[in-house]
Design an enzyme around this catalytic site. Sequence first.
Site, mmCIF file in Angstrom:
data_model
loop_
_atom_site.group_PDB
_atom_site.id
_atom_site.type_symbol
_atom_site.label_atom_id
_atom_site.label_comp_id
_atom_site.label_asym_id
_atom_site.label_seq_id
_atom_site.Cartn_x
_atom_site.Cartn_y
_atom_site.Cartn_z
ATOM 1 N N GLU A 123 0.842 -1.195 0.000
ATOM 2 C CA GLU A 123 0.000 0.000 0.000
ATOM 3 C C GLU A 123 0.881 1.251 0.000
ATOM 4 O OE1 GLU A 123 -2.340 0.181 3.560
ATOM 5 O OE2 GLU A 123 -3.004 2.242 3.204
ATOM 6 N N ASP A 133 -1.231 -1.223 5.715
ATOM 7 C CA ASP A 133 -1.213 -0.732 7.091
ATOM 8 C C ASP A 133 -2.201 -1.520 7.938
ATOM 9 O OD1 ASP A 133 0.570 1.191 6.345
ATOM 10 O OD2 ASP A 133 -0.920 2.792 6.142
ATOM 11 N N ASP A 165 -4.535 -0.715 9.746
ATOM 12 C CA ASP A 165 -5.655 0.132 10.167
ATOM 13 C C ASP A 165 -6.851 -0.110 9.243
ATOM 14 O OD1 ASP A 165 -5.016 1.339 7.798
ATOM 15 O OD2 ASP A 165 -4.300 3.214 8.680
ATOM 16 N N ASP A 190 -8.187 1.666 6.833
ATOM 17 C CA ASP A 190 -7.912 1.892 5.417
ATOM 18 C C ASP A 190 -7.134 0.727 4.815
ATOM 19 O OD1 ASP A 190 -9.244 4.153 4.953
ATOM 20 O OD2 ASP A 190 -7.483 5.494 4.916
#
Length: 652
Positions: free
Chosen positions: A436, A514, A516, A518
């Site tokens: 990402e 990541d 998280d 997103d």
Amino acid sequence: MTEKEMNAASGDYSASSIQVLEGLEAVRKRPAMYIGDISEKGLHHLVYEVVDNSIDEALAGYANDIQVAINEDGSIDVKDNGRGIPVDIMPKENKSALEVVLTVLHAGGKFDKGTYKVSGGLHGVGVSCVNALSIYFKAEVFRGGKHYMQEYSIGKPTSEVIVVGDANESGTKIHFKPDGSIFTTTEYKYDTLASRLRELAFLNAGVRLSLTDYRVKKEDGSFRTEVFYSQKGLSEFVRYIDHGKEALISDVIHIITEKQGTPVEVAITYNTSYNENVYSYVNNIHTIEGGTHLTGFRRGLSRTLKKYAEDQKMLEKLKIEISGDDFREGLTAVVSIKVAEPQFEGQTKTKLGNNEVMGAVDQAVGEALGHFLEEHPKEAKTIVEKVILAATARQAARKAREMVQRKSPLTGGGLPGKLADCSSKDAEQCEIFLVEGDSAGGTAKQGRDRMFQAILPLRGKILNVEKAMPHKVLDSEEIKNIYTALGVSIGTEEDSKELNLAKLRYHKVVIMTDADVDGSHIATLILTFFFRHMRPLLEKGCVYIATPPLYLCKKGKTEEYCWNDQQRQAFILKYGDGNENAVHTQRYKGLGEMNAEQLWSTTMNPEHRTLRQVTIENAAEADHIFSMLMGEEVAPRREFIEDNATYAKIDA
Ligand code: 0RA
């Protein structure tokens, strides 16, 4: 001494018992030959084998309730309300039928000549295999007003069949604890069992299946339990798969018939997406590789729709040929047939080979779909218009692709510019990280072992293929990059479905985002793309999710990475005497906060990293989940990635 000589030498009774022992010894010696493998998959297969016997009893019309329990000690109970396994003495064996069923390989169906056994696990090996692979096994039979039982260990009876009391109802209860010396794991997964029982409920309308997990008690003292029951069978199954998708027609075309002696059941509907979702089953077994029944279904569908469209003069202005794929854009269907002697072929033995079946399914679909179209002109028009649109778009896409390919030939080493390739050309040892963001991609490039690890940075969110038109999928720069980097051509639509994995340039494809929300979303988008356009990659177990740490805990010179709060608390206890403030905790919010060395040692180095392998245990259920996830709600999406136990297994 040969077996025959042994039989001749000894009395006939002991001879037959030697044979029995040899039968089940073989199962213990080579368990994988009988149940597929000795991993988690094989472990769960034991339950399916027992449940399948109860399903047979239900299909014969004698049972409608099957209760499965995972007990506190990890053992399993399967109870049905069928006739109960017979307990009378079989003259030839001089043993009760119950003991023969449970100690002789393949003995399950031989009393049941009249009815024909249609269910049966993938390997159809019978309950005796489950017995052979269980450290403890107990069969209870409720029959003729009596309650009987017999116990076994590793397939050998440890008691006679004894009467333990009276019984008001009939049925069979099988209890078993898998042998830990055979299996690599003996821990049952609730979600795995649940999704198979749910599937069986849809495939066998009117049979109630339940699952209860007695291993963990909820706060209110109750246990996790679910009931799976479908009154309408396959028509509810296609609605379940399409949950969250927009319907093109409100109807489900549900066909239940018998053609040339083959029971055929099919449910068909269309949604507004561009995906084809056809799931086929033979004797309740998911035929991943399809086969003659699927071919018959496709032929019947294409032929009937085409004839209707021609008769209605809807194709006169169309200058192009309609291809088979065009009839199946937005199609969701389940085909379930029963075959007395199925011939399974193909790599995973899930491709039906029986030729006589093709015409039966073709004819069944043709007749019923033909009637539906005649009786529902509005829906018929909607479907045909979608088919025409698909053909037109395919034509446009082909032209666009030819333009692109002429400008920048994708063949012959035209790898994406953003790809940092590895030096090895041995695909089996090569890995590609889909990372990402360009920044984390840069760090990964520095940190990797360039010998076998390639890096492809992806910019932000990739296209949501669940909603995009097929030609848009190939317009997407990021998706084109994934195709070319992996080495699978972006050629025709046909290519994407029958993906040629021989050309695959990396056998491990690792999604690194990541930790998280997103990041989860991006991982889900990539997985959705793989599921819809490169499913064989998932089926072959090539796709993994990297797990970067959440914390770096420090006390003086001691540093440790932590992947969850449990590990962090353990560090605080060990090095800070339980005092949170005595320890310095750095929380990683994203991959970008780690330097190249940290990223390598925690997340990329095969010696220390944890990769989560993404596998599809149940494609129809995965389909349901992907269409739900790609809808508007965020919560279930996040939950999926955090807890995708059904689809991901840990591969440390
Ligand atoms: C053999 C013969 C009959 C029933 C069964 C086996 C049977 C097996 C299992 C396994 C789990 N549940 C089961 N229920 C029944 C037919 C006996 C008859 O004719 O009454």
